[in-house]
Design an enzyme around this catalytic site. Sequence first.
Site, short mmCIF file in Angstrom:
data_model
loop_
_atom_site.label_atom_id
_atom_site.label_comp_id
_atom_site.label_asym_id
_atom_site.label_seq_id
_atom_site.Cartn_x
_atom_site.Cartn_y
_atom_site.Cartn_z
N PHE A 258 0.86 -1.18 0.00
CA PHE A 258 0.00 0.00 0.00
C PHE A 258 0.89 1.22 0.00
CE2 PHE A 258 -4.37 1.49 1.47
CZ PHE A 258 -5.05 0.80 0.49
N HIS B 180 -7.94 12.84 -2.55
CA HIS B 180 -7.64 11.68 -3.38
C HIS B 180 -7.69 12.14 -4.83
CE1 HIS B 180 -7.91 7.72 -5.16
NE2 HIS B 180 -7.66 7.18 -4.00
N GLU C 268 -7.55 3.51 -6.57
CA GLU C 268 -6.23 3.50 -7.17
C GLU C 268 -6.06 2.41 -8.23
OE1 GLU C 268 -4.44 4.37 -3.53
OE2 GLU C 268 -4.34 6.31 -4.47
N ARG D 43 -0.30 9.91 -3.91
CA ARG D 43 -1.60 10.58 -3.98
C ARG D 43 -1.53 12.10 -4.04
NH1 ARG D 43 -5.55 7.67 0.42
NH2 ARG D 43 -5.64 5.68 -0.68
N HIS E 229 -11.07 13.52 0.94
CA HIS E 229 -11.21 12.10 1.23
C HIS E 229 -11.11 11.77 2.71
CE1 HIS E 229 -11.03 7.90 0.37
NE2 HIS E 229 -9.79 7.75 0.78
N ARG F 81 -2.15 11.17 6.19
CA ARG F 81 -2.42 9.80 6.63
C ARG F 81 -1.98 8.82 5.55
NH1 ARG F 81 -6.97 6.00 5.22
NH2 ARG F 81 -7.40 7.45 3.54
C1 LIG Z 1 -14.06 5.84 0.08
C2 LIG Z 1 -13.17 5.65 1.29
C3 LIG Z 1 -12.23 4.63 1.32
C4 LIG Z 1 -11.42 4.43 2.43
N1 LIG Z 1 -10.49 3.41 2.42
C5 LIG Z 1 -9.71 3.20 3.50
C6 LIG Z 1 -8.77 2.13 3.54
O1 LIG Z 1 -8.65 1.38 2.58
N2 LIG Z 1 -8.01 1.95 4.64
C7 LIG Z 1 -8.12 2.77 5.73
O2 LIG Z 1 -7.42 2.54 6.70
N3 LIG Z 1 -9.01 3.79 5.73
C8 LIG Z 1 -9.80 4.03 4.65
N4 LIG Z 1 -10.69 5.07 4.66
C9 LIG Z 1 -10.87 5.88 5.87
C10 LIG Z 1 -11.68 5.12 6.91
O3 LIG Z 1 -12.69 4.37 6.29
C11 LIG Z 1 -12.35 6.04 7.92
O4 LIG Z 1 -11.43 6.93 8.42
C12 LIG Z 1 -12.91 5.26 9.10
O5 LIG Z 1 -13.74 4.24 8.66
C13 LIG Z 1 -13.65 6.13 10.08
O6 LIG Z 1 -14.23 5.33 11.10
P1 LIG Z 1 -14.95 5.94 12.36
O7 LIG Z 1 -15.40 4.81 13.21
O8 LIG Z 1 -14.09 6.96 12.96
O9 LIG Z 1 -16.21 6.71 11.77
P2 LIG Z 1 -17.43 6.23 10.84
O10 LIG Z 1 -17.30 4.87 10.36
O11 LIG Z 1 -17.60 7.33 9.86
O12 LIG Z 1 -18.65 6.23 11.85
C14 LIG Z 1 -19.20 7.39 12.38
C15 LIG Z 1 -20.39 7.03 13.22
O13 LIG Z 1 -20.85 8.16 13.93
C16 LIG Z 1 -22.24 8.26 13.82
N5 LIG Z 1 -22.60 9.67 13.91
C17 LIG Z 1 -22.08 10.73 13.23
N6 LIG Z 1 -22.69 11.86 13.59
C18 LIG Z 1 -23.62 11.52 14.51
C19 LIG Z 1 -24.60 12.26 15.26
N7 LIG Z 1 -24.76 13.58 15.12
N8 LIG Z 1 -25.38 11.58 16.12
C20 LIG Z 1 -25.27 10.24 16.28
N9 LIG Z 1 -24.37 9.51 15.59
C21 LIG Z 1 -23.56 10.15 14.73
C22 LIG Z 1 -22.58 7.65 12.49
O14 LIG Z 1 -23.90 7.18 12.50
C23 LIG Z 1 -21.58 6.52 12.43
O15 LIG Z 1 -22.11 5.39 13.07
C24 LIG Z 1 -11.52 5.30 3.54
C25 LIG Z 1 -12.45 6.33 3.52
C26 LIG Z 1 -13.25 6.54 2.39
C27 LIG Z 1 -14.19 7.70 2.36
#
Ligand SMILES: Cc1cc2nc3c(=O)[nH]c(=O)nc-3n(C[C@H](O)[C@H](O)[C@H](O)COP(=O)(O)OP(=O)(O)OC[C@H]3O[C@@H](n4cnc5c(N)ncnc54)[C@H](O)[C@@H]3O)c2cc1C
Lengths: 345, 567
Positions: free
Chosen positions: B118, B234, B247, B278, B346, B381
């Site tokens: 990666f 991205h 990618e 990137r 992104h 990141r």
């Molecule tokens: C297209 C894409 C591809 C990616 N690919 C990768 C990858 O290959 N490898 C990698 O390491 N990272 C990757 N990332 C980044 C990674 O996916 C995210 O940073 C990570 O999943 C975030 O997780 P989290 O638990 O912090 O938040 P999230 O999974 O975004 O969860 C947020 C939670 O908070 C809740 N929430 C938000 N606001 C409120 C509110 N006001 N009230 C109640 N609940 C709320 C939502 O309902 C949700 O359940 C990618 C991101 C994107 C966009």
Amino acid sequence: MTEIIDQHQEGKRDVTFRVFRFNPQVDSKPYFDDYTISAERGITVLRSLNYIKEHVDATLSFRAFCQAGICGSCGMRVNGISKLACTSQVWDELDKCREPGIIRVEPLRSLPMIKDLIVDMDPLVDKMTRYSNWIDSTMPLADMGKKEFLISEEEFQQYDKATDCILCASCVSECSILRANKEYVSPAVLLKSYRMNVDSRDGIHDLRLAELVKDHGVWDCTHCYRCQESCVKSIPIMEAIHAIREDALESRGPRDTSGAKHAEAFMEDIEKKGKLVEATLPIRTNGVVWTLRNLLPMAMKMIVKRRTPPPPPLVKSAKGIKIFRAMFREMTEHVKQDHLKSHKK
Amino acid sequence: MKPFDIVIVGGGGAGLYAAMEAMKTNPALNIAVLSKVYPNRSHTSAAQGGANAALANKAKDDSVEMHIFDTIKGSDYLADQDAVDVLCSEAPKIIRELENIGTPWSRMEDNTIAQRPFGGAGRPRCCYCADKTGHTILQTLYEQCLRKGVLFFNEYFALNLSVHGSRSRGLIAMNMKTGKVEAFPAKTVIFATGGYAKMYWNRSSNAAGNTGDGQAIAYRAGIPMKDMEFVQFHPTGLRKSGLLVTEGARGEGGYLINKDGERFMARYAKEKMELGPRDLVSRSIETEILEGRGFDSPAGKYIHLDLRHLGADLIKSRLPQIREMSLNFEGVDPIEEPIPIRPTAHYSMGGIDTDNFGRTVMDGVYAAGECACVSVHGANRLGGNSLLDILVFGRIAGHTAAEEAGKFEPGSISEEELRESVEEIRTRMQPSGHYERYGALREELGQTLALNVGIFRESSLLHKGIQDIAELKERFKKVRVFDSSDVFNTNLQQVLELKNMLDLAETVAVGALAREESRGSHTRIDFPVRDDEKWHKHTLATLVDGKAIPGEKPVTMGRYELQERTY
Ligand SMILES: Cc1cc2nc3c(=O)[nH]c(=O)nc-3n(C[C@H](O)[C@H](O)[C@H](O)COP(=O)(O)OP(=O)(O)OC[C@H]3O[C@@H](n4cnc5c(N)ncnc54)[C@H](O)[C@@H]3O)c2cc1C
Ligand code: SF4
Ligand code: SF4
Ligand code: FES
């Protein structure tokens, strides 16, 4: 004024969205609203709904999150079929309208209505809980995080497709049994149960299976294939259902339900004698359609696994035997193809 | 309602891991998880690539130490080295733990967890499950939470933190199904609400709800935000929606072409061409567009990602998902036409300022995941480190809160406070003569951010951005909610999300203007080089009397000295 020319936007078409409306606070019953917008090529049903919400009617309510076919939020019925709004092209849907130019948008079926296109997902979550749709790991607590299970590619292949499920509930909405019986386990939950049951890391296979063979469980499925046909991730759900049934027969024996008992006898008949013996033939007790849908595919699959399928069985006259023969051939083909497909993967 | 020991806001990877770990730490605790979407819908499901861990299944000579170095270098030396230490040392354990409880990782020939290379990593250490890693991790965690009987409040929208003096007494949230504003009195609150990159709206790869709600709530409660100016772009987002073309498209040999038909990457990365890192590719595309070599369309300027020379067979067999995305969201079949693309916001490196245990400056308030800034990603990141971040620090925050909940008195939230939150909503719903459309504001916010606080930044642009945001905030006061229903009022929800984005956007722009250097994802045309002497530090933004007040915090160093970041 010069117009910006966009080569990807050769045209627009007028589309009417006929959308199911229901707000429990004010409406005694649902109705439809028509919204006509001009839609360019490449626009999805979800983007159209977003447009309507922003520009025409802010009260129109629906769920959407990822907008990319990943999260499973936007399941709804478009022109009568349950699917994801965010991956459905408006121009494609225009070809499928019953009334030209009018796309019907309705909520998923078999889940309680909340408002407009939003239905309650809690019943599905409750069923996931009832059927233990999780791995109960056999790794001792003290070893957690310290070592890996070794998993073969073949095992991974068994549940790879099943883990594609995004719980969009399209299959739930299309399932014919669920419409009649809300208690029914649901295709997505059967799929998940199967996925857990073939995972060698799991320690509660028997418990899960015991729940699955109870009333409203795996034996209630009629093999109508509608769940599989509507799955937004093209998951072969029927294979999972067959597999649970086979597993139930193999590991529990024909002891649970009339369904299981019949299937066992039925299979033996075809396999050993190449014909059905009237005494065990379930047609008389359960009817032709029931027999075919419930027993045949599984029995056939079990046989096909071991050898080439037998010729259509010889049966002494029984009511409806003509239809039975015809359907038998058709089903055999269905099952064989399923089988071949799953081996090509 | 009976006071909770822990209220977790967010059901993504970070929130669910926190819940599991808190229950494990002390099963007697009364824990609730609130989420505005069903947890399995969270944006964690969108991560395709994978999660990094030095398991050394693939490269036998990989080590935690190498992972640490790659991460620090990747961060352009802005990450805190002790935090990175925790991240990378915990990585193998956490990936195995997920494996132990059911995540269907892809496998190597010897049946161990598969790993692949990666960006920015010296060894192939990214663990994956086909192209659905985030989805399967999230499923696993949700399944396990159901198994353990975690108490979920699904489709609850968090509104405000209840603050008394220097500590929180719990959370105020709206039940979407009934519209009722409810109090969640709690000893501790953990924010795990994901990123804020959606503020770039149609120029973001994020889900519609990645609006930075948790950050905005914490910010309004006086908790500082850290390093908000760092937003990762991205290179290949779809023109209309900003959705991601992975990618893989360039990996398989896709070309980036400008309106003159040139493979312009030759100008910026002669050798690597389209496969450069990137940030470099993003900057190159943006330069082409800014210098007038992009295509024009009502949906904005763009360039072409051309796959046609790869042939129908390869596209169908190796890039089926990219083809589907392109068909679904642009109406373009890459077999016949190039895909219109433009860089897309992104990932948000910045977020709620926490220590290595997930604590914020406010007693009883914790944060983890993309909404927090520990900081392990610094100015940039690395791919595969963010899933890891949410798991490792989600768990740590859950553990810390469970251990510390006993220290705090059970909170109570007064009727008065609830009424304030309700009142705020009620005024929004009152009709007014002159009103603003939230949809228009949201789009304008995305545009001004992309234009003025985007990939290339510069003093006058940033001033313009800050001014635009201030104007939008003013206009926002006139935004009205037209749906008067209590039941599932998505109109109201979207308006409240817009408010959160506007509040945070200011911190991003202010941070970007303050940071007079170029580092990681932050590129200042007027300050093109990294300036360690002045800027080797974190920026903070704290809300005082309605304004973002800048502050700073030193970077924790360790074994690795500052070096130039070259690849
Ligand atoms: C297209 C894409 C591809 C990616 N690919 C990768 C990858 O290959 N490898 C990698 O390491 N990272 C990757 N990332 C980044 C990674 O996916 C995210 O940073 C990570 O999943 C975030 O997780 P989290 O638990 O912090 O938040 P999230 O999974 O975004 O969860 C947020 C939670 O908070 C809740 N929430 C938000 N606001 C409120 C509110 N006001 N009230 C109640 N609940 C709320 C939502 O309902 C949700 O359940 C990618 C991101 C994107 C966009
Ligand atoms: S095949 Fe079974 S589970 Fe699938 S839709 Fe038909 S009855 Fe329902
Ligand atoms: S099985 Fe298919 S249709 Fe059913 S919920 Fe899962 S993804 Fe949706
Ligand atoms: S919005 Fe996520 S699947 Fe449609």
